[in-house]
Design a protein around this motif. Sequence first.
Motif, PDB file in Angstrom:
ATOM      1  N   PRO A   1      -0.941   8.273   1.937  1.00 32.95           N
ATOM      2  CA  PRO A   1      -1.422   7.022   2.542  1.00 32.95           C
ATOM      3  C   PRO A   1      -2.328   7.247   3.751  1.00 32.95           C
ATOM      4  O   PRO A   1      -3.106   6.366   4.101  1.00 32.95           O
ATOM      5  N   GLU A   2      -2.256   8.422   4.346  1.00 33.74           N
ATOM      6  CA  GLU A   2      -3.136   8.724   5.481  1.00 33.74           C
ATOM      7  C   GLU A   2      -4.591   8.874   5.041  1.00 33.74           C
ATOM      8  O   GLU A   2      -5.500   8.806   5.861  1.00 33.74           O
ATOM      9  N   LYS A   3      -4.817   9.090   3.758  1.00 30.72           N
ATOM     10  CA  LYS A   3      -6.176   9.266   3.239  1.00 30.72           C
ATOM     11  C   LYS A   3      -6.819   7.948   2.822  1.00 30.72           C
ATOM     12  O   LYS A   3      -7.944   7.931   2.360  1.00 30.72           O
ATOM     13  N   ILE A   4      -6.093   6.858   2.987  1.00 27.81           N
ATOM     14  CA  ILE A   4      -6.580   5.542   2.587  1.00 27.81           C
ATOM     15  C   ILE A   4      -7.189   4.840   3.793  1.00 27.81           C
ATOM     16  O   ILE A   4      -6.531   4.680   4.816  1.00 27.81           O
ATOM     17  N   ASP A   5      -8.445   4.414   3.676  1.00 27.34           N
ATOM     18  CA  ASP A   5      -9.084   3.606   4.710  1.00 27.34           C
ATOM     19  C   ASP A   5      -9.019   2.157   4.241  1.00 27.34           C
ATOM     20  O   ASP A   5      -9.960   1.630   3.641  1.00 27.34           O
ATOM     21  N   ARG A   6      -7.864   1.541   4.477  1.00 25.72           N
ATOM     22  CA  ARG A   6      -7.602   0.189   3.991  1.00 25.72           C
ATOM     23  C   ARG A   6      -8.673  -0.789   4.455  1.00 25.72           C
ATOM     24  O   ARG A   6      -9.162  -1.607   3.674  1.00 25.72           O
ATOM     25  N   ASP A   7      -9.063  -0.705   5.713  1.00 27.09           N
ATOM     26  CA  ASP A   7     -10.047  -1.651   6.243  1.00 27.09           C
ATOM     27  C   ASP A   7     -11.393  -1.501   5.546  1.00 27.09           C
ATOM     28  O   ASP A   7     -12.054  -2.495   5.253  1.00 27.09           O
ATOM     29  N   ALA A   8     -11.796  -0.274   5.245  1.00 26.89           N
ATOM     30  CA  ALA A   8     -13.068  -0.054   4.543  1.00 26.89           C
ATOM     31  C   ALA A   8     -13.024  -0.653   3.144  1.00 26.89           C
ATOM     32  O   ALA A   8     -13.987  -1.285   2.693  1.00 26.89           O
ATOM     33  N   VAL A   9     -11.901  -0.487   2.466  1.00 23.54           N
ATOM     34  CA  VAL A   9     -11.766  -1.048   1.109  1.00 23.54           C
ATOM     35  C   VAL A   9     -11.761  -2.573   1.167  1.00 23.54           C
ATOM     36  O   VAL A   9     -12.432  -3.237   0.368  1.00 23.54           O
TER      37      VAL A   9
ATOM     38  N   THR B   1       0.831  -1.201   0.000  1.00 21.69           N
ATOM     39  CA  THR B   1       0.000   0.000   0.000  1.00 21.69           C
ATOM     40  C   THR B   1       0.865   1.251   0.000  1.00 21.69           C
ATOM     41  O   THR B   1       0.605   2.187  -0.756  1.00 21.69           O
ATOM     42  N   ALA B   2       1.894   1.262   0.819  1.00 20.18           N
ATOM     43  CA  ALA B   2       2.798   2.419   0.874  1.00 20.18           C
ATOM     44  C   ALA B   2       3.488   2.628  -0.467  1.00 20.18           C
ATOM     45  O   ALA B   2       3.609   3.762  -0.946  1.00 20.18           O
ATOM     46  N   LEU B   3       3.944   1.548  -1.087  1.00 18.25           N
ATOM     47  CA  LEU B   3       4.621   1.646  -2.381  1.00 18.25           C
ATOM     48  C   LEU B   3       3.679   2.162  -3.467  1.00 18.25           C
ATOM     49  O   LEU B   3       4.039   3.051  -4.247  1.00 18.25           O
ATOM     50  N   VAL B   4       2.463   1.624  -3.506  1.00 18.93           N
ATOM     51  CA  VAL B   4       1.493   2.059  -4.511  1.00 18.93           C
ATOM     52  C   VAL B   4       1.113   3.520  -4.290  1.00 18.93           C
ATOM     53  O   VAL B   4       1.029   4.301  -5.246  1.00 18.93           O
TER      54      VAL B   4
END
Length: 95
Positions: free
Chosen positions: A29-37, A18-21
Amino acid sequence: MHDEHDERDHMNVLAEWTALVCKELGIDPEKIDRDAVLDLTRDVAHGVARPAAPLTAYLLGLAEGAGTAPPQAAERLSALAGNWGQATAETLGDR
């Protein structure tokens, strides 16, 4: 057999990817809600079809980027996936 160590390794790989992408795409990356996705793609994969999961995530990303995603879009899409049969009948009935 479920191994807690393997799960931690998997989550570390996911965090690193995720960090690399995010870096490659210029996304904070702070704007990504990984768990929601991940929850959304799980719900769509199980409620609709596996190939619909990445497509749905992509479409949500397009809508978010364009500013057209409705409030709580991921949750709304998860609910649609959970109620897929009825949602399909209603949509097709509108034609």
